[in-house]
Design a protein around this motif. Sequence first.
Motif, PDB file in Angstrom:
ATOM      1  N   GLY A 229      -5.888   6.290   2.044  1.00 39.24           N
ATOM      2  CA  GLY A 229      -4.830   6.613   2.612  1.00 39.24           C
ATOM      3  C   GLY A 229      -4.243   5.959   1.710  1.00 39.24           C
ATOM      4  N   GLY A 230      -2.491   6.295   1.410  1.00 37.70           N
ATOM      5  CA  GLY A 230      -1.854   6.399  -0.245  1.00 37.70           C
ATOM      6  C   GLY A 230      -0.686   6.083  -0.116  1.00 37.70           C
ATOM      7  N   THR A 231      -0.264   5.958   0.161  1.00 36.18           N
ATOM      8  CA  THR A 231       1.542   5.706  -0.803  1.00 36.18           C
ATOM      9  C   THR A 231       2.012   5.874  -1.919  1.00 36.18           C
ATOM     10  OG1 THR A 231       3.442   4.575   0.939  1.00 36.18           O
ATOM     11  CG2 THR A 231       1.560   3.983  -0.175  1.00 36.18           C
ATOM     12  N   TYR A 232       3.197   5.461  -2.114  1.00 38.29           N
ATOM     13  CA  TYR A 232       4.507   5.340  -3.237  1.00 38.29           C
ATOM     14  C   TYR A 232       5.094   4.379  -3.450  1.00 38.29           C
ATOM     15  CZ  TYR A 232       6.554   6.853  -7.334  1.00 38.29           C
ATOM     16  OH  TYR A 232       7.484   6.398  -9.150  1.00 38.29           O
ATOM     17  N   GLY A 233       5.700   3.591  -3.605  1.00 38.48           N
ATOM     18  CA  GLY A 233       6.987   2.868  -4.199  1.00 38.48           C
ATOM     19  C   GLY A 233       7.014   1.936  -5.072  1.00 38.48           C
ATOM     20  N   LYS A 234       7.900   1.412  -5.985  1.00 41.23           N
ATOM     21  CA  LYS A 234       8.210   1.071  -7.158  1.00 41.23           C
ATOM     22  C   LYS A 234       7.922   1.253  -8.668  1.00 41.23           C
ATOM     23  CE  LYS A 234       9.101  -3.620  -6.166  1.00 41.23           C
ATOM     24  NZ  LYS A 234       8.901  -5.243  -5.975  1.00 41.23           N
ATOM     25  N   GLY A 235       7.602   3.258  -8.239  1.00 43.78           N
ATOM     26  CA  GLY A 235       6.841   3.663  -9.612  1.00 43.78           C
ATOM     27  C   GLY A 235       5.191   3.062  -9.379  1.00 43.78           C
ATOM     28  N   LEU A 236       4.951   3.330  -8.230  1.00 42.13           N
ATOM     29  CA  LEU A 236       3.451   3.096  -8.093  1.00 42.13           C
ATOM     30  C   LEU A 236       2.456   3.680  -7.067  1.00 42.13           C
ATOM     31  CD1 LEU A 236       1.637   1.353 -10.038  1.00 42.13           C
ATOM     32  CD2 LEU A 236       1.674  -0.786  -8.104  1.00 42.13           C
ATOM     33  N   TYR A 237       1.702   4.643  -7.387  1.00 42.27           N
ATOM     34  CA  TYR A 237       0.918   4.934  -6.004  1.00 42.27           C
ATOM     35  C   TYR A 237      -0.454   3.889  -5.410  1.00 42.27           C
ATOM     36  CZ  TYR A 237       2.723   9.766  -8.088  1.00 42.27           C
ATOM     37  OH  TYR A 237       3.580  10.518  -8.380  1.00 42.27           O
TER      38      TYR A 237
END
Length: 148
Positions: free
Chosen positions: A47-55
């Motif tokens: 699984g994955g996500t994106y936040g704060k300019g980071l994958y």
Amino acid sequence: MGLQRYLDVTFVNGLFIRFDIDPWVSTDGFNWSLPEQNPSSTNNLYGGTYGKGLYVVVGSSGTVLTSTDARRWTLQRTNSFAGLAEVAYGNDRFVAVGSSEILSSKDGVEWVSEMPSDRPMWSLADIIYAQGKFVAVGSKGLVLTSTR
């Protein structure tokens, strides 16, 4: 020719990312590319996500990979050997869940365990952040919520 098995797919920050032992990336869902930099992990990714300019992607044996561009990935140290099933971003933090494990990070690099000391024997399969809270679901009908 062997059959490739992909374990999950997500759409974050304008990119499709599918997972096996590498995070494959696509802008259109049809044409896929491997990472430019090998993340030095042979563990399955789930699984994955994106936040704060980071994958951020997670997987078996406590694997966490991070990238600013979804092309060059860095393996992060978690001090966990749990299978991590999913990660979400919200309230200025990343939270990963899995097999009797909850990890959190403010930056995607430094991860701390959020599990109680008695470490219950259940497994969390998914987590999202919505309406100001994290909601995680798992085995035996377990639903956990947290605003932090």
